[in-house]
Design a protein around this motif. Sequence first.
Motif, PDB file in Angstrom:
ATOM      1  N   MET A   1       0.855  -1.201   0.000  1.00  0.00           N
ATOM      2  CA  MET A   1       0.000   0.000   0.000  1.00  0.00           C
ATOM      3  C   MET A   1       0.883   1.240   0.000  1.00  0.00           C
ATOM      4  N   THR A   2       0.764   2.050  -1.037  1.00  0.00           N
ATOM      5  CA  THR A   2       1.559   3.264  -1.139  1.00  0.00           C
ATOM      6  C   THR A   2       0.966   4.358  -0.256  1.00  0.00           C
ATOM      7  N   THR A   3       1.813   4.912   0.593  1.00  0.00           N
ATOM      8  CA  THR A   3       1.394   6.010   1.470  1.00  0.00           C
ATOM      9  C   THR A   3       2.244   7.225   1.177  1.00  0.00           C
ATOM     10  N   SER A   4       1.630   8.378   1.044  1.00  0.00           N
ATOM     11  CA  SER A   4       2.388   9.607   0.801  1.00  0.00           C
ATOM     12  C   SER A   4       2.326  10.508   2.026  1.00  0.00           C
ATOM     13  N   LYS A   5       3.355  11.276   2.205  1.00  0.00           N
ATOM     14  CA  LYS A   5       3.354  12.269   3.281  1.00  0.00           C
ATOM     15  C   LYS A   5       2.294  13.310   2.960  1.00  0.00           C
ATOM     16  N   PRO A   6       1.407  13.593   3.899  1.00  0.00           N
ATOM     17  CA  PRO A   6       0.316  14.524   3.579  1.00  0.00           C
ATOM     18  C   PRO A   6       0.814  15.913   3.192  1.00  0.00           C
ATOM     19  N   LEU A   7       0.205  16.450   2.157  1.00  0.00           N
ATOM     20  CA  LEU A   7       0.370  17.869   1.842  1.00  0.00           C
ATOM     21  C   LEU A   7      -0.622  18.614   2.725  1.00  0.00           C
ATOM     22  N   ILE A   8      -0.170  19.631   3.416  1.00  0.00           N
ATOM     23  CA  ILE A   8      -1.036  20.348   4.348  1.00  0.00           C
ATOM     24  C   ILE A   8      -1.370  21.718   3.775  1.00  0.00           C
ATOM     25  N   VAL A   9      -2.660  21.967   3.611  1.00  0.00           N
ATOM     26  CA  VAL A   9      -3.144  23.253   3.117  1.00  0.00           C
ATOM     27  C   VAL A   9      -3.855  23.960   4.263  1.00  0.00           C
ATOM     28  N   PRO A  10      -3.294  25.037   4.793  1.00  0.00           N
ATOM     29  CA  PRO A  10      -3.972  25.738   5.898  1.00  0.00           C
ATOM     30  C   PRO A  10      -5.090  26.636   5.390  1.00  0.00           C
ATOM     31  N   VAL A  11      -6.136  26.760   6.182  1.00  0.00           N
ATOM     32  CA  VAL A  11      -7.212  27.706   5.906  1.00  0.00           C
ATOM     33  C   VAL A  11      -7.247  28.664   7.096  1.00  0.00           C
ATOM     34  N   PRO A  12      -6.503  29.776   7.038  1.00  0.00           N
ATOM     35  CA  PRO A  12      -6.334  30.668   8.196  1.00  0.00           C
ATOM     36  C   PRO A  12      -7.512  31.614   8.393  1.00  0.00           C
ATOM     37  N   LEU A  13      -8.493  31.143   9.146  1.00  0.00           N
ATOM     38  CA  LEU A  13      -9.705  31.929   9.407  1.00  0.00           C
ATOM     39  C   LEU A  13      -9.812  32.312  10.880  1.00  0.00           C
ATOM     40  N   GLY A  14      -8.703  32.620  11.491  1.00  0.00           N
ATOM     41  CA  GLY A  14      -8.729  33.028  12.889  1.00  0.00           C
ATOM     42  C   GLY A  14      -9.200  31.908  13.783  1.00  0.00           C
ATOM     43  N   ALA A  15     -10.226  32.172  14.587  1.00  0.00           N
ATOM     44  CA  ALA A  15     -10.752  31.164  15.512  1.00  0.00           C
ATOM     45  C   ALA A  15     -11.361  29.981  14.775  1.00  0.00           C
ATOM     46  N   ARG A  16     -11.673  30.133  13.498  1.00  0.00           N
ATOM     47  CA  ARG A  16     -12.265  29.046  12.705  1.00  0.00           C
ATOM     48  C   ARG A  16     -11.247  28.416  11.760  1.00  0.00           C
ATOM     49  N   ALA A  17      -9.967  28.631  12.016  1.00  0.00           N
ATOM     50  CA  ALA A  17      -8.915  28.095  11.146  1.00  0.00           C
ATOM     51  C   ALA A  17      -8.872  26.570  11.219  1.00  0.00           C
ATOM     52  N   TYR A  18      -8.471  25.950  10.135  1.00  0.00           N
ATOM     53  CA  TYR A  18      -8.314  24.495  10.096  1.00  0.00           C
ATOM     54  C   TYR A  18      -7.339  24.133   8.984  1.00  0.00           C
ATOM     55  N   ASP A  19      -6.929  22.859   8.984  1.00  0.00           N
ATOM     56  CA  ASP A  19      -6.027  22.350   7.956  1.00  0.00           C
ATOM     57  C   ASP A  19      -6.753  21.368   7.051  1.00  0.00           C
ATOM     58  N   ILE A  20      -6.285  21.307   5.812  1.00  0.00           N
ATOM     59  CA  ILE A  20      -6.711  20.289   4.861  1.00  0.00           C
ATOM     60  C   ILE A  20      -5.514  19.366   4.654  1.00  0.00           C
ATOM     61  N   LEU A  21      -5.693  18.076   4.931  1.00  0.00           N
ATOM     62  CA  LEU A  21      -4.633  17.091   4.699  1.00  0.00           C
ATOM     63  C   LEU A  21      -4.908  16.397   3.377  1.00  0.00           C
ATOM     64  N   VAL A  22      -3.922  16.377   2.484  1.00  0.00           N
ATOM     65  CA  VAL A  22      -4.088  15.767   1.168  1.00  0.00           C
ATOM     66  C   VAL A  22      -2.974  14.745   0.960  1.00  0.00           C
ATOM     67  N   GLY A  23      -3.333  13.531   0.589  1.00  0.00           N
ATOM     68  CA  GLY A  23      -2.318  12.522   0.317  1.00  0.00           C
ATOM     69  C   GLY A  23      -2.926  11.152   0.164  1.00  0.00           C
ATOM     70  N   ARG A  24      -2.083  10.215  -0.154  1.00  0.00           N
ATOM     71  CA  ARG A  24      -2.527   8.846  -0.430  1.00  0.00           C
ATOM     72  C   ARG A  24      -2.405   7.996   0.831  1.00  0.00           C
ATOM     73  N   ASN A  25      -3.510   7.360   1.231  1.00  0.00           N
ATOM     74  CA  ASN A  25      -3.547   6.496   2.416  1.00  0.00           C
ATOM     75  C   ASN A  25      -3.057   7.233   3.668  1.00  0.00           C
ATOM     76  N   ILE A  26      -3.712   8.348   3.956  1.00  0.00           N
ATOM     77  CA  ILE A  26      -3.297   9.198   5.079  1.00  0.00           C
ATOM     78  C   ILE A  26      -4.278   9.127   6.238  1.00  0.00           C
ATOM     79  N   LEU A  27      -5.096   8.070   6.273  1.00  0.00           N
ATOM     80  CA  LEU A  27      -6.103   7.979   7.329  1.00  0.00           C
ATOM     81  C   LEU A  27      -5.467   7.999   8.715  1.00  0.00           C
ATOM     82  N   GLY A  28      -4.332   7.281   8.881  1.00  0.00           N
ATOM     83  CA  GLY A  28      -3.672   7.254  10.185  1.00  0.00           C
ATOM     84  C   GLY A  28      -3.293   8.637  10.658  1.00  0.00           C
TER      85      GLY A  28
END
Length: 373
Positions: A1-28
């Motif tokens: 099973m190929t796993t890639s290091k997640p690419l992290i895309v931040p969404v900087p919305l102050g108190a509502r900020a969050y990250d988007i994790l993008v990658g292959r087999n990154i459930l863990g």
Amino acid sequence: MTTSKPLIVPVPLGARAYDILVGRNILGEGVEQIKKLGVRKVALVTDENVHSLHAERIIKTLADNGVDVAAPVVVPAGESSKSYAVLAKTCDDILATRVERGDLVIALGGGVVGDLAGFAAAIVRRGMRFVQMPTSLLAQVDSSVGGKTGINSSHGKNLVGAFHQPSLVIADTAILDTLPERELRAGYAEVIKYGLINSERFFFWCEENWQQIFAGGPERDEAVAHSCRAKAEVVVRDEFENGDRALLNLGHTFGHALERIVKYDNARLVHGEAVAIGLAQAFRFSARLGLCAGQDAGRVEAHLKSVGLPTRLQDVPGGAGSVDAILDAMTQDKKVKAGTLTFILAKGIGKSFIAHDLNKADVAAFLMDEWNS
């Protein structure tokens, strides 16, 4: 099973900020991030198709990492689940799991599940946190990002809802390997939209790499991450769509009207296919108005056709309705202000803009020519 290091895309919305994790087999990695949210219990909302494919593995991974998962809330697959009736049942089913306000709702599915579960999370207990686990290409690059949640009405698509940002988005691109080819193509329409809005370079890159995106190579991860970055930049500037966030609706004024006409029947037309027709129409209409070169409109249409997407009204199975019916559906678009039509048009590939107060007669004449072409 190929796993890639997640690419992290931040969404900087102050108190509502969050990250988007993008990658292959990154459930863990995604579960580790969920644990950091400090949840006691999770209510998982999914649909019948995704439940049979992915739910058991995801529930086990969460449970193995100490996250208590209630019995999943399973809704029918398809656009028809974005309804008042299914929303009410979903809210009741979430409450039946006895999750508390500080707990978490997980939306595991495509755009329908994300919109529905996100809206339910926004209103259950007057607002709960939720995580998007998008399982379609369309949801990974578009609907899971930005906090738009909602359901459809008989008056139009997405007219009832709320802005409610997720706490995390986990875009596992390996999950897309299970998608039917039609769904992958439909999601790709939203990918190239980002190039057509403001990045000619990305559109050209897509022309060169679309086959690798479909095949699941590293290009898929990059396409999803680029799309998420592009959307996040717009959302941060205009979270509640009071300005240029409307650019993200390129192709959607035409597309949403077609979806309403076919009564959201996915057998006839799925969202990404409607958007593909809308993108081609937006560029043809722009060329008709003298805003962009005809060769740009031709290039957009040619690329959509090359990946197997529809580009014309005649491509809608069972017909796309009359010109009057399409215009009537357009008047229910969320971008309508003071009764006047607003479109996202283009001065070229990567040069889209918001066009207000368009002459309805010009739109009608264009649609009539579209039918006769």
